[in-house]
Design an enzyme around this catalytic site. Structure first.
Site, PDB file in Angstrom:
ATOM      1  N   ASP A  33     -44.599  -0.189 -19.970  1.00  0.00           N
ATOM      2  CA  ASP A  33     -44.641  -1.554 -19.559  1.00  0.00           C
ATOM      3  C   ASP A  33     -45.914  -2.348 -19.689  1.00  0.00           C
ATOM      4  O   ASP A  33     -47.077  -1.674 -19.994  1.00  0.00           O
ATOM      5  CB  ASP A  33     -44.836  -1.263 -17.904  1.00  0.00           C
ATOM      6  CG  ASP A  33     -44.741  -2.630 -17.072  1.00  0.00           C
ATOM      7  OD1 ASP A  33     -44.067  -3.639 -17.511  1.00  0.00           O
ATOM      8  OD2 ASP A  33     -44.964  -2.715 -15.964  1.00  0.00           O
ATOM      9  N   ASN A  81     -33.529  -6.279 -17.415  1.00  0.00           N
ATOM     10  CA  ASN A  81     -34.265  -6.990 -18.611  1.00  0.00           C
ATOM     11  C   ASN A  81     -33.031  -7.996 -19.323  1.00  0.00           C
ATOM     12  O   ASN A  81     -33.401  -8.956 -19.756  1.00  0.00           O
ATOM     13  CB  ASN A  81     -34.599  -6.139 -19.728  1.00  0.00           C
ATOM     14  CG  ASN A  81     -35.741  -5.373 -19.429  1.00  0.00           C
ATOM     15  OD1 ASN A  81     -35.860  -4.256 -19.863  1.00  0.00           O
ATOM     16  ND2 ASN A  81     -36.730  -5.808 -18.550  1.00  0.00           N
TER      17      ASN A  81
END
Length: 314
Positions: A33, A81
């Site tokens: 991340d 995503n």
């Protein structure tokens, strides 16, 4: 090299030596991340953050397999995503495809006998990326040295839904009976389709958030794995951060083993003097711990507990 650089290097060497004294996790999973926030931090285009993040992933492959990790699972692209802008997704898919192609020709892949497996609903991916991913899987399908599992178009809940559907279809076709469904059956129907990945021993998340984001819920919760959350964005993740994560796992595992051995000693003490060989035998049966490690734990326990010192017969 600056003074700070010298201190950093010295600490890194010290950590590397320390972790060699204890078992390393067999399966490490990583939530990579912070690529976009890294780019924003330095006022760069988002694609640059993803590019730098991909370079970090290559380094982590080396760090992991060089210390003895057998399975590495990386969260490359989640089902969530897909909500990102089309241009960003297009660049990400191209970048991931390039990395798959590189894996196929990289000498390290074949030297390590690294098998590549993709976890997720690959039907959601563009054809070019599906082709690159499948090629990497096909090239390495006969390898069994180490494993790189790439989570693409992956969602943990969706994985469980797909596993339930797969089992339901097998029941309808007479390939599976409902009474045969157990934890192993469920595991065998999870991603990838040619066999499940093992439980996770250590999960790492960069970028400062302390959550698992729908990543490998069955494989992480079932094993009560260690978790390491750290502040650096993924492109800034350093070897020293990786070594700290490994040490976190080792510390947690050692405490778990010590508590188990202590319980075994207490249970045996109800029957009189505790024989060391009995403790070793029972410990190895329940937690698969080497004999020398049991002995070291016993020494650690008796050095801090007089009652236990008098209970154990060597």
């Amino acid at each position: 090299m600056s003074f700070a650089g010298i201190l950093y290097k010295g600490y890194e060497v010290l950590l590397a030596k320390e972790i060699k004294d204890y078992p390393v996790p067999s399966h490490v999973a990583i939530i990579m991340d912070g690529n976009r926030r890294f780019a924003s931090k330095y006022r760069l285009a988002r694609y640059y953050g993803h590019l730098k993040g991909a370079d970090t992933t290559e380094k982590v492959l080396d760090w992991s397999f060089d210390i003895g990790v057998k399975q590495l699972t990386v969260y490359a692209f989640s089902t969530e995503n897909f909500e990102r802008f089309d241009q960003e997704k297009k660049y990400l898919f191209e970048l991931i495809g390039i990395k798959f192609d590189k894996i196929c020709t990289d000498a390290r892949t074949h030297r390590r006998r690294m098998r590549v497996r993709v976890l997720g609903n690959t039907d959601l991916l563009p054809p070019a990326l599906r082709s690159s991913a499948k090629h990497a899987e096909d090239i390495t399908k006969n390898y069994d040295g180490v494993y790189l599992n790439v989570a693409l178009a992956y969602g943990g809940r969706q994985e469980l839904v797909d596993a339930a559907r797969a089992m339901a279809l097998k029941i309808r076709n007479g390939e599976l009976h409902i009474d045969d469904i157990n934890e192993e059956t469920i595991s065998n129907n999870l991603y990838p389709s040619d066999g499940s990945i093992p439980y996770v021993d250590l999960i790492i998340r960069t970028g400062g958030d302390e959550r698992l984001s729908n990543f490998l819920p069955w494989q992480t919760n079932g094993n009560e794995c260690a978790a390491y959350f750290c502040a650096p964005f993924w492109p800034e993740f350093r070897r020293i951060d990786f070594l700290r994560a490994i040490r976190t796992y080792q510390t947690r595992e050692h405490e778990r083993q010590k508590n188990t051995v202590m319980r075994i000693v207490k249970l045996l003490s109800y029957y009189g003097k505790v024989e060391v060989e009995d403790v070793i035998c029972i410990s190895r049966r329940f937690i698969k711990i080497p004999k020398d490690d049991v002995i070291n734990i016993l020494h650690e326990l008796i050095n801090h507990n007089v009652v236990m010192h008098n209970t154990i017969k060597w």
